[in-house]
Design an enzyme around this catalytic site. Structure first.
Site, PDB file in Angstrom:
ATOM      1  N   ASN A  80      -8.391  -3.160  -2.304  1.00  0.00           N
ATOM      2  CA  ASN A  80      -9.698  -2.697  -1.768  1.00  0.00           C
ATOM      3  C   ASN A  80     -10.319  -1.287  -1.789  1.00  0.00           C
ATOM      4  O   ASN A  80     -11.086  -0.998  -1.601  1.00  0.00           O
ATOM      5  CB  ASN A  80     -10.062  -3.394  -0.170  1.00  0.00           C
ATOM      6  CG  ASN A  80      -9.191  -2.658   0.598  1.00  0.00           C
ATOM      7  OD1 ASN A  80      -7.972  -2.668   0.548  1.00  0.00           O
ATOM      8  ND2 ASN A  80      -9.886  -2.149   1.797  1.00  0.00           N
ATOM      9  N   HIS A  81      -9.089  -0.244  -2.032  1.00  0.00           N
ATOM     10  CA  HIS A  81      -9.208   0.889  -2.005  1.00  0.00           C
ATOM     11  C   HIS A  81      -9.406   1.453  -3.378  1.00  0.00           C
ATOM     12  O   HIS A  81      -9.403   2.618  -3.869  1.00  0.00           O
ATOM     13  CB  HIS A  81      -8.239   1.827  -1.373  1.00  0.00           C
ATOM     14  CG  HIS A  81      -8.718   1.667   0.341  1.00  0.00           C
ATOM     15  ND1 HIS A  81      -9.140   3.015   0.768  1.00  0.00           N
ATOM     16  CD2 HIS A  81      -8.398   1.022   1.113  1.00  0.00           C
ATOM     17  CE1 HIS A  81      -9.507   2.806   1.949  1.00  0.00           C
ATOM     18  NE2 HIS A  81      -8.839   1.574   2.396  1.00  0.00           N
ATOM     19  N   ASP A  94      -6.256   7.013  -1.669  1.00  0.00           N
ATOM     20  CA  ASP A  94      -7.182   6.998  -0.471  1.00  0.00           C
ATOM     21  C   ASP A  94      -6.274   7.395   0.741  1.00  0.00           C
ATOM     22  O   ASP A  94      -5.054   6.887   0.730  1.00  0.00           O
ATOM     23  CB  ASP A  94      -8.086   5.633  -0.130  1.00  0.00           C
ATOM     24  CG  ASP A  94      -9.373   6.103  -0.824  1.00  0.00           C
ATOM     25  OD1 ASP A  94      -9.720   7.035  -1.547  1.00  0.00           O
ATOM     26  OD2 ASP A  94     -10.071   4.892  -1.111  1.00  0.00           O
ATOM     27  N   ARG A  95      -6.678   8.257   1.756  1.00  0.00           N
ATOM     28  CA  ARG A  95      -6.286   8.589   3.032  1.00  0.00           C
ATOM     29  C   ARG A  95      -5.084   9.559   3.030  1.00  0.00           C
ATOM     30  O   ARG A  95      -4.916  10.252   3.866  1.00  0.00           O
ATOM     31  CB  ARG A  95      -5.767   7.214   3.754  1.00  0.00           C
ATOM     32  CG  ARG A  95      -6.990   6.204   4.112  1.00  0.00           C
ATOM     33  CD  ARG A  95      -6.585   5.309   5.339  1.00  0.00           C
ATOM     34  NE  ARG A  95      -7.986   4.692   5.864  1.00  0.00           N
ATOM     35  CZ  ARG A  95      -8.255   3.588   5.497  1.00  0.00           C
ATOM     36  NH1 ARG A  95      -7.203   2.694   5.033  1.00  0.00           N
ATOM     37  NH2 ARG A  95      -9.140   3.097   6.119  1.00  0.00           N
ATOM     38  N   ASP A 101       0.866  -1.331  -0.055  1.00  0.00           N
ATOM     39  CA  ASP A 101       0.047  -0.049  -0.038  1.00  0.00           C
ATOM     40  C   ASP A 101       0.942   1.252   0.093  1.00  0.00           C
ATOM     41  O   ASP A 101       1.823   1.441   0.774  1.00  0.00           O
ATOM     42  CB  ASP A 101      -1.044   0.141   1.202  1.00  0.00           C
ATOM     43  CG  ASP A 101      -1.738  -1.105   1.258  1.00  0.00           C
ATOM     44  OD1 ASP A 101      -1.460  -2.410   1.083  1.00  0.00           O
ATOM     45  OD2 ASP A 101      -2.855  -0.856   2.047  1.00  0.00           O
ATOM     46  N   HIS A 108      -3.895  -8.605  -3.058  1.00  0.00           N
ATOM     47  CA  HIS A 108      -3.667  -7.693  -2.117  1.00  0.00           C
ATOM     48  C   HIS A 108      -4.001  -8.011  -0.674  1.00  0.00           C
ATOM     49  O   HIS A 108      -3.552  -7.581   0.284  1.00  0.00           O
ATOM     50  CB  HIS A 108      -4.667  -6.393  -2.402  1.00  0.00           C
ATOM     51  CG  HIS A 108      -4.851  -5.373  -1.522  1.00  0.00           C
ATOM     52  ND1 HIS A 108      -3.696  -4.526  -1.384  1.00  0.00           N
ATOM     53  CD2 HIS A 108      -5.823  -4.925  -0.604  1.00  0.00           C
ATOM     54  CE1 HIS A 108      -4.045  -3.590  -0.507  1.00  0.00           C
ATOM     55  NE2 HIS A 108      -5.258  -3.775  -0.081  1.00  0.00           N
ATOM     56  N   ARG A 128     -12.686  -6.707  10.293  1.00  0.00           N
ATOM     57  CA  ARG A 128     -12.890  -5.450   9.537  1.00  0.00           C
ATOM     58  C   ARG A 128     -14.696  -5.665   9.295  1.00  0.00           C
ATOM     59  O   ARG A 128     -15.171  -4.435   8.866  1.00  0.00           O
ATOM     60  CB  ARG A 128     -12.420  -5.550   8.123  1.00  0.00           C
ATOM     61  CG  ARG A 128     -10.661  -5.363   8.117  1.00  0.00           C
ATOM     62  CD  ARG A 128     -10.152  -5.899   6.762  1.00  0.00           C
ATOM     63  NE  ARG A 128      -8.925  -5.936   6.634  1.00  0.00           N
ATOM     64  CZ  ARG A 128      -8.098  -5.000   6.823  1.00  0.00           C
ATOM     65  NH1 ARG A 128      -8.367  -3.571   6.552  1.00  0.00           N
ATOM     66  NH2 ARG A 128      -6.527  -5.133   6.726  1.00  0.00           N
ATOM     67  N   HIS A 177      -1.285   4.290  -0.464  1.00  0.00           N
ATOM     68  CA  HIS A 177      -2.207   5.333  -0.105  1.00  0.00           C
ATOM     69  C   HIS A 177      -1.841   6.673   0.080  1.00  0.00           C
ATOM     70  O   HIS A 177      -2.160   7.676   0.902  1.00  0.00           O
ATOM     71  CB  HIS A 177      -2.321   4.886   1.534  1.00  0.00           C
ATOM     72  CG  HIS A 177      -3.305   3.708   1.682  1.00  0.00           C
ATOM     73  ND1 HIS A 177      -4.681   3.984   1.244  1.00  0.00           N
ATOM     74  CD2 HIS A 177      -3.247   2.658   2.322  1.00  0.00           C
ATOM     75  CE1 HIS A 177      -5.414   2.890   1.704  1.00  0.00           C
ATOM     76  NE2 HIS A 177      -4.304   1.726   2.135  1.00  0.00           N
ATOM     77  N   ASP A 219      -3.993  -0.358  -3.489  1.00  0.00           N
ATOM     78  CA  ASP A 219      -4.232   0.697  -2.419  1.00  0.00           C
ATOM     79  C   ASP A 219      -3.103   1.933  -2.535  1.00  0.00           C
ATOM     80  O   ASP A 219      -2.391   2.227  -1.913  1.00  0.00           O
ATOM     81  CB  ASP A 219      -4.161   0.141  -0.788  1.00  0.00           C
ATOM     82  CG  ASP A 219      -5.267  -0.550  -0.389  1.00  0.00           C
ATOM     83  OD1 ASP A 219      -6.329  -0.746  -1.100  1.00  0.00           O
ATOM     84  OD2 ASP A 219      -5.757  -0.757   0.690  1.00  0.00           O
TER      85      ASP A 219
END
Length: 462
Positions: A255-256, A226-227, A194, A304, A354, A196, A223
C-alpha cells in the site's frame, strides 16, 4: 420527556461507547445521534458524539481521505468554538483539500508515460564520478559498489538510477498479476515483509541470511519505501537485483507503493532531494506495474494486506485482475483489499481500524484456504513485536522486516526461509545502528497521526 426516553437514550449511548472503544467511529456517531434524538438534555451524548467525529476526522486524515475529514472537523469546530486544536486542524485540512482540487482540475486525461521524452542515453556521466560504471546490463560489480556507496552516504548517478527503474518497470510489467513460483531442489526462497526505507536493516538481513544469488531467491512483500530515511536506496538495490536476476528476486506491491502514500510519508520528497522530480514519477510508474501477489508451490499465497470482502473471491480472480488499467488502488475493489486489509481474532468481517479496507476473521481465512487448496496466506502490512505472528489456526502468517520501526517501536524484524519441501523456517533479527538522518515525511500528517494515536490511547468518554 419521560424517564423511559432517558433510559433508551442511555442504552444507545452505551452501544456508542462500545463502538467507540472498537474504533468504529461511524457506528459510534450513529448511536450517539440516535441517543440525542431520544433525549437531547444530556450533555454527555453531545460530547461523546463530538469525540467520535474528532477521531473519525483524524482517521480519515491518516488515510488521506481529506474531504470526509474536513466535514467532521467542521462539525467539531462548530460545536466546540473554543477548541483551538480543532481550528488548527480544520485550517490545515482545508488547505490540503484546496490543493487536491487544484491538482485534479489541471489533470488532462491519462498522464503520459514518465519515460516519454526521457533520453537516458543522452544523460552524461561526469569524469569525476567515482563509482563503477553501468553499461547496458546490470552486473554484480555495480551492485556491490552501489551498496558501499549507499552505506557511505553517496548516491549513484541519476542516469544509472533511471536505467535501473526503466529496466525493472519493463520486467515487472510483463509479469502476471499473481506470480507463481516453486522452490527447486538445492535452492532456497526467503520471504521478507515491510522494509520501509530501513536500508541498514535490509543489509542485516542479507548479512545474516545471505545475499541474493543463483541458489537463493528473495520475495519482498511490499512497502519497500516511505517512513524510513533510505527509501530510494532500498528501492534501487532491490530493483538492481531484479534486473540482474529477474527470476531470483520477486517484488509484490504494497500500500506504500502508491502515489498518495508517497506524497505524505517521505518517498516523493526523498526522490526530489536525492535525484529530481522525474525520478519520483518513473518510480511511481514502475510501482503501478508491480505484481500484487505471489503463489509459492501452490501452498502459500503471499500478498501485502490480506483477504477479501467476498467469500467467492478466488485465485483465478487475482490471476484475471488487470492491474495495468488501474494504476492506483483507490478506496474499494480487489486491488485495494489486497493491499490494505488486516486479520482480526473475531469470526466474520469487521470495519478496518485504518479507515480503509476491512478486517477478516479466522473463519474467512479457513474458507479461502480450503476453497483454493492453500495451506496458508502470508501477508505483511502490520508491525509484529516478535517480527512475525502465526494466526487463524496457522492459516494466516504476518511477517514484518523493519525492526525498531520508525526508530520508536521496540519490535524485532523477521523473514521466512522456504526450502524445496515448502516448510516455513522463521528467522528473527534485531535492528542495527544507522546514521541519524530524519525521514522526509509530511510534518502535518505526523501531527495528525500523533494526535490520532494519543486520542485513541487516552480516550475519555462520559
Amino acid at each position: 420527556m419521560a424517564s423511559s426516553d432517558l433510559e433508551a437514550a442511555t442504552a444507545l449511548k452505551v452501544q456508542g461507547n462500545k463502538a467507540f472503544g472498537q474504533h468504529e467511529w461511524p457506528t459510534a456517531v450513529d448511536f450517539y445521534t440516535q441517543a440525542i434524538a431520544k433525549y437531547d438534555c444530556e450533555p454527555s451524548f453531545f460530547s461523546n458524539r463530538a469525540q467520535a467525529y474528532w477521531r473519525r476526522a483524524l482517521a480519515n486524515t491518516a488515510i488521506l481521505n481529506y474531504k470526509d475529514a474536513l466535514r467532521d472537523f467542521k462539525v467539531v469546530a462548530k460545536r466546540e468554538p473554543n477548541n483551538r486544536d480543532a481550528k488548527v486542524k480544520l485550517a490545515d485540512c482545508e488547505k490540503l483539500v484546496r490543493r487536491m482540487e487544484f491538482e485534479k482540475a489541471i489533470e488532462v486525461g491519462d498522464p503520459p508515460s514518465a519515460f516519454e521524452d526521457l533520453d537516458i542515453d543522452a544523460i552524461a556521466v561526469d569524469d569525476s564520478y567515482d563509482g563503477v560504471r553501468l553499461e547496458k546490463e546490470m552486473t554484480q560489480e555495480f551492485i556491490d559498489d552501489m551498496i558501499e556507496r549507499f552505506k557511505n552516504g553517496k548516491k549513484i548517478h541519476r542516469k544509472y538510477a533511471f536505467q535501473i527503474v526503466k529496466a525493472v518497470k519493463d520486467i515487472v510489467y510483463a509479469e502476471p498479476t499473481m506470480v507463481e513460483i516453486g522452490v527447486d531442489q538445492g535452492t532456497k526462497l526467503t520471504v521478507c515483509g515491510d522494509t520501509h526505507g530501513q536500508f541498514f536493516d535490509l543489509l542485516e538481513i542479507f548479512r545474516l541470511n545471505g545475499y541474493p544469488s543463483e541458489k537463493h531467491a528473495y520475495l519482498f512483500n511490499g512497502d519497500f519505501v516511505d517512513r524510513g530515511s533510505w527509501s530510494t536506496e532500498i528501492a534501487l538495490l532491490l530493483y538492481a537485483y531484479k534486473w540482474l536476476r529477474p527470476n531470483g528476486i520477486f517484488l509484490n506491491r504494497g500500500n506504500h507503493e502508491t502515489d498518495d502514500m508517497n506524497k505524505v510519508y517521505g518517498f516523493e520528497g526523498e526522490c526530489k532531494a536525492k535525484y529530481n522530480e522525474r525520478m519520483f514519477k518513473v518510480f511511481s510508474e514502475s510501482f503501478s506495474a508491480l505484481p500484487l501477489a505471489t503463489l509459492i508451490g501452490n501452498k502459500y499465497l503471499v500478498l501485502h494486506g490480506g483477504l477479501f470482502s467476498d467469500d467467492n473471491t478466488s485465485l483465478d480472480d487475482i490471476r484475471k485482475l488487470d492491474r495495468h488499467n488501474q494504476r492506483q488502488p483507490g478506496q474499494q475493489g480487489l486491488m485495494m483489499e489486497m493491499l490494505w486489509t488486516d486479520p482480526q481474532t473475531e469470526p466474520g468481517r469487521g470495519p478496518s481500524k485504518r479507515g480503509v479496507g476491512l478486517q477478516f476473521g479466522p473463519d474467512v481465512t479457513k474458507r479461502f484456504c480450503e476453497k483454493n487448496g492453500l495451506e496458508a496466506i502470508i501477508r505483511s502490512h502490520e508491525v509484529r513485536m516478535e517480527g512475525y505472528e502465526v494466526e487463524h489456526d496457522g492459516r494466516c502468517i504476518t511477517v514484518f522486516s523493519a525492526p525498531k520501526y520508525c526508530d520508536t517501536t521496540e519490535n524485532k524484524g523477521a523473514f521466512i526461509n522456504v526450502g524445496p519441501e515448502l516448510k516455513l523456517d522463521f528467522q528473527v533479527f534485531e535492528a542495527v545502528p544507522h546514521p541519524d538522518i530524519k525521514p522526509m515525511v509530511s510534518f502535518t500528517l505526523v501531527f495528525f497521526f500523533l494526535s490520532f494515536y494519543l486520542s485513541t490511547r487516552y480516550s475519555v468518554l462520559l
